[in-house]
Design a protein around this motif. Structure first.
Motif, short mmCIF file in Angstrom:
data_model
loop_
_atom_site.label_atom_id
_atom_site.label_comp_id
_atom_site.label_asym_id
_atom_site.label_seq_id
_atom_site.Cartn_x
_atom_site.Cartn_y
_atom_site.Cartn_z
N GLY A 21 59.77 1.06 30.55
CA GLY A 21 60.48 1.12 28.98
C GLY A 21 61.54 2.26 28.55
O GLY A 21 61.79 2.57 28.15
N GLU A 22 61.13 3.39 29.41
CA GLU A 22 61.44 4.67 29.43
C GLU A 22 62.85 4.88 29.88
O GLU A 22 63.33 4.56 31.07
CB GLU A 22 60.46 5.62 30.51
N GLU A 23 62.91 5.79 29.22
CA GLU A 23 65.13 6.26 30.38
C GLU A 23 64.87 6.17 31.46
O GLU A 23 63.66 7.32 31.75
CB GLU A 23 65.28 7.46 29.23
N SER A 24 65.51 6.17 32.86
CA SER A 24 65.98 6.56 34.06
C SER A 24 66.43 7.66 34.03
O SER A 24 67.41 8.27 34.57
CB SER A 24 66.91 5.44 34.62
N ILE A 25 64.95 8.89 33.81
CA ILE A 25 65.63 9.85 34.42
C ILE A 25 64.90 10.44 35.27
O ILE A 25 63.52 9.85 35.47
CB ILE A 25 65.46 11.02 33.31
N LYS A 26 64.79 10.89 36.20
CA LYS A 26 64.28 11.53 37.88
C LYS A 26 64.88 12.85 37.78
O LYS A 26 65.37 13.48 38.09
CB LYS A 26 64.31 10.68 38.79
N LEU A 27 63.26 13.64 37.56
CA LEU A 27 63.35 14.63 37.92
C LEU A 27 62.84 15.33 39.33
O LEU A 27 61.75 15.10 40.03
CB LEU A 27 63.06 15.92 36.79
N TYR A 28 63.40 16.07 40.17
CA TYR A 28 62.41 16.37 41.45
C TYR A 28 61.89 17.76 41.38
O TYR A 28 62.64 18.68 40.52
CB TYR A 28 63.86 16.37 42.74
N LEU A 29 61.03 18.09 41.83
CA LEU A 29 60.09 18.76 42.48
C LEU A 29 59.96 19.62 43.25
O LEU A 29 60.32 19.54 44.66
CB LEU A 29 58.56 18.45 41.22
N ASP A 30 60.07 20.81 43.77
CA ASP A 30 59.34 21.09 44.76
C ASP A 30 57.16 21.24 44.58
O ASP A 30 57.24 20.37 44.13
CB ASP A 30 59.81 23.20 44.89
N GLU A 31 57.61 22.11 45.91
CA GLU A 31 56.27 21.97 46.30
C GLU A 31 55.21 21.91 45.22
O GLU A 31 53.97 21.73 45.32
CB GLU A 31 55.90 22.63 48.17
N SER A 32 55.49 22.92 44.44
CA SER A 32 54.40 23.59 44.09
C SER A 32 54.70 22.49 42.56
O SER A 32 53.75 23.19 41.13
CB SER A 32 54.47 25.07 43.13
N GLY A 33 55.21 22.23 42.10
CA GLY A 33 55.42 20.75 40.97
C GLY A 33 56.41 21.67 39.88
O GLY A 33 56.48 20.71 38.94
#
Length: 65
Positions: A21-33
């Motif tokens: 039910g959350e908005e469709s937002i994906k943040l891309y993270l590096d190896e350290s988060g």
């Protein structure tokens, strides 16, 4: 994500994840988060993508943490 949501909502309604039910937002993270500076935003209507490109292309977004 809340800040990103507000930034993109001016272009259209964001798509909701059917499971969470959350908005469709994906943040891309590096190896350290840490955020890499890339994200995927899902809009409910395809026309909103064109609106977002027209309105936001060349704009600068940097949230303050």
């Amino acid at each position: 994500k809340k800040m990103i949501s507000g930034y993109f909502k001016k272009c259209g309604i964001l798509k909701l994840d059917p499971v969470t039910g959350e908005e469709s937002i994906k943040l891309y993270l590096d190896e350290s988060g840490e955020p890499k500076g890339d994200a995927r935003i899902g809009f409910a209507k395809a026309e909103s993508v064109d609106t977002a490109v027209a309105m936001l292309d060349g704009s600068y977004f940097r949230p303050e943490f």
